[in-house]
Write an enzyme that holds these catalytic residues in place. Structure first.
Site, short mmCIF file in Angstrom:
data_model
loop_
_atom_site.label_atom_id
_atom_site.label_comp_id
_atom_site.label_asym_id
_atom_site.label_seq_id
_atom_site.Cartn_x
_atom_site.Cartn_y
_atom_site.Cartn_z
N ARG A 1 -83.57 26.83 -3.56
CA ARG A 1 -82.84 26.10 -2.20
C ARG A 1 -83.74 24.92 -1.04
O ARG A 1 -83.62 24.29 -0.77
CB ARG A 1 -82.11 26.22 -1.43
N CYS B 1 -96.18 27.56 -10.29
CA CYS B 1 -97.68 26.63 -10.12
C CYS B 1 -97.19 25.41 -9.10
O CYS B 1 -97.23 24.24 -10.32
CB CYS B 1 -98.24 26.71 -10.82
N GLU B 2 -97.01 24.95 -8.39
CA GLU B 2 -96.10 24.35 -7.78
C GLU B 2 -96.27 24.49 -5.86
O GLU B 2 -96.19 24.89 -5.34
CB GLU B 2 -94.95 23.52 -7.88
N TYR C 1 -76.04 29.34 -4.27
CA TYR C 1 -77.43 28.77 -4.68
C TYR C 1 -78.02 28.95 -4.80
O TYR C 1 -79.00 28.45 -4.70
CB TYR C 1 -76.77 27.58 -4.02
N GLY D 1 -66.61 23.37 0.67
CA GLY D 1 -67.60 22.78 1.15
C GLY D 1 -68.55 23.35 3.18
O GLY D 1 -69.18 22.86 3.34
N TYR E 1 -83.74 21.20 -1.24
CA TYR E 1 -83.26 20.68 -0.49
C TYR E 1 -84.12 20.90 1.27
O TYR E 1 -83.91 20.78 2.26
CB TYR E 1 -81.79 20.78 0.02
N GLU F 1 -61.67 25.14 -2.66
CA GLU F 1 -62.15 25.16 -4.01
C GLU F 1 -63.89 26.16 -2.91
O GLU F 1 -64.90 25.26 -2.68
CB GLU F 1 -62.75 24.05 -4.58
N PRO F 2 -63.75 26.79 -1.86
CA PRO F 2 -64.55 27.56 -2.10
C PRO F 2 -65.59 28.43 -1.80
O PRO F 2 -65.46 29.14 -3.23
CB PRO F 2 -63.88 28.16 -0.51
N GLY F 3 -66.55 27.71 -2.09
CA GLY F 3 -67.82 28.31 -2.88
C GLY F 3 -69.22 29.34 -1.95
O GLY F 3 -68.61 30.02 -1.72
#
Ligand SMILES: Cc1ncc(COP(=O)(O)O)c(C=O)c1O
Ligand SMILES: N[C@@H](CCCC[NH3+])C(=O)O
Length: 418
Positions: A318, A348-349, A376, A242, A322, A279-281
């Site tokens: 991302r 196309c968005e 990510y 996190g 978000y 558990e670092p990502g």
């Protein structure tokens, strides 16, 4: 570059370590993800400093970036892995990870995935519900094994991050509620196919403040006390991942400084002898990576100017998911005046934007680098609009190695039938 000590400009051109991004893009095309191996090793070293002299296991959360070339860097450095699917287990094994250093998180592991992980001999399952305890018990008994487990507890602590990436609030789907945890442990201890070995907690992602971590640790330690008072010994404390990175002037605590504070709490409560797991990502890869993209067109609009690039929401999801900020800088600087652009992809968005209101001096054919693209991004990339996924390169010093070739349309059509 801010947050990117291994990305620097030389004579106006951007380099990752000793390698020119312009040269890489000309040779391998765009969009192209480029990762600094040294940034990853430095990030790992900060955690290792934090745990110096301790019995600790760093399990890289591979959901952040599960490309084999990235995993190999961490496997060779002796890391364990945090996985969330049978697919991720296969990736860990493919890079020669020690199964005993693999932990399996996630709210919905299937019996087939449990069986696969038991057969591989993984170190621990982080179980997220009482229902999952029962299923894992049955799967383990059928396999003639005992599954080592932790229960992931939900401490109801606000990590003060984007609501989609907070996981330790009581409204989130993750973990077992704090006040049900002791009962869940008693239940687990009665199941013959399970061996209770630890406790687990993960409160969210892109956390930039030590406060929520300290609060969560207090709640975990309260539970360790209560669970052990019920006669169940916990050999390890897994405190999840996190920790945030600098996307836009963010100032997360350094990993070693954060752990100094957390370990002081663990020691003060008398649990300093337990193995610590994390558990670092994102904090292991996020600012190791940039995505190099080419400007296809610039186009003046009525309200806005658009800079249309060849990377899109399928490569860099991302911002669309978000409203996340990624810095965008030219690979080679121009001496002309900057214009304010929305930097958008070809998908196309209207949600397909990578940066809004960015001052850039660019023309069609120029290269841009989207920063903080190590975590990510590729791991969440899709084939939307039948776009092939980008290529990836790993830089070490003056050399660069292709770790994923560009996906072709033939690759995409291979699994389909007319
Ligand atoms: C259980 C678990 N562990 C570890 C991580 C890694 O988080 P981060 O990339 O924020 O370090 C996550 C993702 O948030 C997760 O869900
Ligand atoms: N995908 C999220 C992080 C998710 C964390 C997974 N539990 C992001 O890009 O910020």
């Amino acid at each position: 570059m801010p947050g990117h000590p291994h990305v620097a400009r030389r004579d106006g051109n951007l380099y990752v370590e000793g390698v020119s991004l312009d040269a890489l893009a000309r040779e391998h095309g765009t969009p192209l993800f480029v990762y600094s191996r040294q940034w990853m090793l430095d990030a790992l070293a900060a955690y290792q400093r934090g745990f110096a002299g301790r019995n600790a296991l760093i399990c890289y959360a591979m959901k952040a970036n599960s490309s084999l070339g990235v995993l190999r860097v961490f496997a060779e450095a002796g890391c364990g892995f945090d996985i969330v699917s049978g697919g991720e287990l296969s990736r860990a094994l493919a890079v020669g990870a020690d199964p005993a250093r693999i932990i399996f998180s996630g709210v919905g592991k299937t019996p087939a995935e449990m069986k696969q992980a038991l057969a591989a001999g993984i170190g621990c399952f982080n179980v997220e519900s009482e229902a999952e305890l029962d299923v894992l018990n049955e799967v383990a008994l059928a396999a003639g094994q005992r599954a080592r487990i932790s229960i992931r507890i939900n401490p109801n602590v606000d990590p003060k991050t984007h609501p989609y990436i907070s996981t330790g609030l009581k409204g989130n789907k993750f973990g077992v509620a704090h006040d049900r945890a002791v009962a869940a442990y008693k239940h687990a201890a009665r199941l013959p196919g399970l061996e209770v070995v630890g406790i687990d907690c993960h409160i969210g992602s892109q956390i930039t403040d030590a406060g929520p971590y300290l609060d969560a640790m207090d709640k975990v330690l309260d539970l360790v006390e209560a669970i052990e008072a019920a006669g169940i010994r916990l050999h390890h404390i897994d405190f999840g991942g996190g920790l945030g990175i600098d996307y836009n002037g963010d100032k997360p605590p350094a990993a070693d400084a954060l752990w100094k504070q957390l370990l002081a709490r663990v020691d003060a409560r008398g649990f300093g002898d337990r193995q610590l797991m994390i558990e670092p990502g994102r904090s292991m890869v996020g600012n190791a990576g940039v995505c190099v993209t080419e400007v296809i067109h610039t186009k003046p609009g009525e309200d806005k100017n658009f800079c249309i690039i060849d990377a899109a929401m399928n490569d860099l999801p991302r911002p669309a998911m978000y409203q996340a900020f990624h810095a965008i800088v030219p690979v080679s600087e121009r001496a002309t005046d900057a214009t304010i652009y929305d930097v958008v992809g070809p998908v196309c968005e209207s949600g397909d934007w990578i940066g809004r209101d960015r001052a850039l001096a660019v023309e069609a054919g120029d290269l841009l680098a989207v920063l903080s693209a190590g975590a990510y991004c590729m791991s969440m990339a899709s084939n939307y609009n039948t776009r092939g996924r980008a290529a990836e390169m790993l830089v070490s010093g003056d050399s660069a190695r292709l770790i994923r070739r560009r996906e072709t349309v033939q690759d995409q059509l291979l699994s389909e039938q007319v």
